[in-house]
Design an enzyme around this catalytic site. Structure first.
Site, PDB file in Angstrom:
ATOM      1  N   LEU B 126      48.126  34.527  26.726  1.00 54.03           N
ATOM      2  CA  LEU B 126      46.763  34.267  26.246  1.00 54.03           C
ATOM      3  C   LEU B 126      45.804  35.366  26.705  1.00 54.03           C
ATOM      4  O   LEU B 126      45.047  35.914  25.909  1.00 54.03           O
ATOM      5  CB  LEU B 126      46.286  32.893  26.763  1.00 54.03           C
ATOM      6  N   SER B 133      38.760  34.309  31.743  1.00 53.11           N
ATOM      7  CA  SER B 133      38.224  32.946  31.780  1.00 53.11           C
ATOM      8  C   SER B 133      37.582  32.573  30.451  1.00 53.11           C
ATOM      9  O   SER B 133      37.643  31.428  30.013  1.00 53.11           O
ATOM     10  CB  SER B 133      37.185  32.837  32.901  1.00 53.11           C
ATOM     11  N   HIS B 336      49.385  32.645  63.731  1.00 52.75           N
ATOM     12  CA  HIS B 336      50.481  33.568  64.042  1.00 52.75           C
ATOM     13  C   HIS B 336      49.992  34.882  64.660  1.00 52.75           C
ATOM     14  O   HIS B 336      50.818  35.690  65.112  1.00 52.75           O
ATOM     15  CB  HIS B 336      51.282  33.897  62.766  1.00 52.75           C
ATOM     16  N   GLY B 337      48.686  35.116  64.626  1.00 47.85           N
ATOM     17  CA  GLY B 337      48.143  36.339  65.220  1.00 47.85           C
ATOM     18  C   GLY B 337      48.724  37.582  64.564  1.00 47.85           C
ATOM     19  O   GLY B 337      48.901  37.625  63.343  1.00 47.85           O
ATOM     20  N   GLU B 361      45.117  29.793  36.024  1.00 54.70           N
ATOM     21  CA  GLU B 361      44.974  28.477  35.398  1.00 54.70           C
ATOM     22  C   GLU B 361      43.580  27.892  35.651  1.00 54.70           C
ATOM     23  O   GLU B 361      43.435  26.707  35.954  1.00 54.70           O
ATOM     24  CB  GLU B 361      46.074  27.515  35.876  1.00 54.70           C
TER      25      GLU B 361
END
Lengths: 82, 402
Positions: B126, B133, B336-337, B361
């Site tokens: 599309l 948008s 997790h740094g 979407e």
């Protein structure tokens, strides 16, 4: 068929607020509905009247007014019965 | 084990099967696929053989004919392992759904058995250079010929465009928005890979150039004029639903990884899990993921009931799930740094993938404006009780397909 029309009007009322939609008024020309409306309308007709909207039913003329939707429902019910 | 409510025994069993498949065939390879920017050909065979590509195909055509909840759970578990593979389920499902919903008998007979097994991969075409948008900006033109149509235009950011065999493609025919099924082998169609994407890097994006591209008369899907309002809108609803569930899985993956890491890593003499500011992030991930899952289940139950409210519920689910996934991913990297920024842990992939979820979407901004607009409708709709409400069926009893 008065009940069918009223059911359709009740469903459409949510999109039109205080606007009193006439049975022959063009729903799509009112400016009240957005791009999701067609799909919601198809879902409503299928669910409420226990029918399947097929590709060949997808004509704007079938969905443009309350009266047109009522006629589509009646025609499809007649087709199923026959 | 995530908190789950209201699943039937069959749905719970299906979820366990999807989780096992993802754990064995997807999760261990997702990092490599991300680096390679593609899924290997043998994986298409593997997921096709598992039957998951037929999720949105009716059983009469060899598909899985999944109810909406099972379809969602499949997307959650695959999305928990790899958002690129979940993207495959999304776009392939959208193409399958469109053929099943709007295709002629001949189109259904031809395409659905192939889509069900993965013998043909479908994609959704599309977006254009000038139509993102704002899909009304659709500029690809179709002209009638003696034996079919000729298409001219361009498509951008087509997920699995590199790999697809058939594109659900939108063009203007006599000025009216119209859907076509365009085979990859169509004369005049050029497919160009798009490398270097931020997230879902293995989703094999492509650009499509259509230069006097010839397609037969039977490529027309649905009625001219209903390409966007019915065919694309309906497919995008399934896509939005798929992405929403995928984001639940993605957010769950962020939580899973963060719980593991915070339980093992010690700083200041105690595991990270004992630091209250880390606990705040873990708590938000757990709560957000659970809330997103419930919104997705609400949308699923309404979809199974074919209730018009499903449309609004799906927008709520996609908006909340995608923004939650991004927040979870950024917190997961934080937990997790420095390790979170490296290649050793998957959370940097989760963060890149989650950003994409806020754009595809329907962007977050489109979700916000649409949801606000529709909230007014919903208030007025309280006076109208749809058929689904009047039936005394519970979610567990509904069996319609996605």
């Amino acid at each position: 068929m008065a009940d069918t029309k009223q059911t359709i009007r009740d469903f459409l009322a949510q999109f039109f607020g205080d606007h009193q939609l006439a049975d022959d008024e063009d729903i799509f020309a009112t400016g009240f509905v957005n791009s999701l409306f067609v799909m919601q309308l198809v879902l409503f007709v299928e669910n409420e009247f226990s029918m399947t909207i097929a590709d060949e039913d997808l004509e704007m003329a079938n969905f443009r007014t309350v009266s047109a939707i009522e006629a589509l429902v009646a025609r499809k019910h007649t087709t199923v019965v026959s | 084990m995530a908190l789950r409510v209201q699943l039937t025994d069959q749905q719970s069993a299906a979820r366990e099967e999807y989780e096992a498949f993802a754990r064995e065939h997807v999760a261990p390879k997702a990092g490599a696929w991300d680096r390679d920017e593609e899924l290997p050909e043998d994986f298409f065979t593997t997921i096709g053989a598992a039957g998951y590509l037929g999720a949105a195909v009716p059983a009469t055509y060899g598909g899985g004919s999944l109810d909406a909840i099972c379809f969602g759970l499949l997307n959650e578990e695959i999305g928990r392992a790899c958002s690129s593979v979940r993207s495959l389920l999304t776009v392939h499902g959208m193409a399958s759904r469109a053929v099943a919903r709007w295709g002629s008998a001949a189109q259904r007979e031809h395409w659905l058995p192939r889509l069900a097994t993965g013998a043909a991969i479908g994609a959704f075409a599309l977006t254009e250079p000038g139509a993102g948008s704002d899909v009304k900006g659709l500029a690809t033109e179709a002209r009638r010929t003696a034996d079919g149509f000729v298409l001219d235009g361009a498509k951008r950011w087509i997920t699995f465009g590199r790999r697809a065999d058939v594109y659900l493609l939108f063009a203007r025919l006599d000025g009216r928005e119209t859907a076509f099924l365009v085979e990859r082998t169509s004369p005049g169609l050029q497919v160009t890979p798009v490398p270097g994407i931020l997230g879902t890097r293995a989703s094999m994006l492509a650009e499509l150039e259509l230069r006097a591209c010839q397609v037969p008369a039977e490529a027309l899907l649905g009625r001219p004029g209903f390409g966007l309002s019915a065919v694309a809108a309906d497919a995008l609803e399934l896509g939005r639903y798929s992405v929403a569930w995928g984001c639940v899985g993605l957010s769950q993956a962020c939580l899973d990884s963060s719980l593991d890491y915070a339980g093992e890593r010690e700083q200041f003499g105690v595991p990270l899990r004992d630091h209250q500011l880390v606990q705040r992030m873990l708590a938000d991930m757990a709560t957000g993921t659970s809330a997103a899952r419930l919104l997705c289940q609400q949308a699923g139950w309404l979809r199974d009931a074919a209730d018009p409210q499903a449309v609004h519920a799906t927008w709520l689910a996609k908006y909340y799930s995608s923004t939650t996934a991004f927040r979870s991913a950024t917190d997961a990297v934080q937990v997790h740094g420095a390790h979170g920024c490296g290649a050793e842990y998957p959370v940097q992939r989760y963060l890149r993938d989650a950003k994409v979820m806020e754009i595809i979407e329907g962007s977050t901004e489109l979700q916000q404006t649409t949801i606000a607009h529709t909230a007014y409708h919903s208030r007025r709709a309280a006076a109208f009780r749809p058929a689904a409400d009047r039936r005394a069926t519970g979610p567990a009893e509904r069996t319609m397909t996605v």
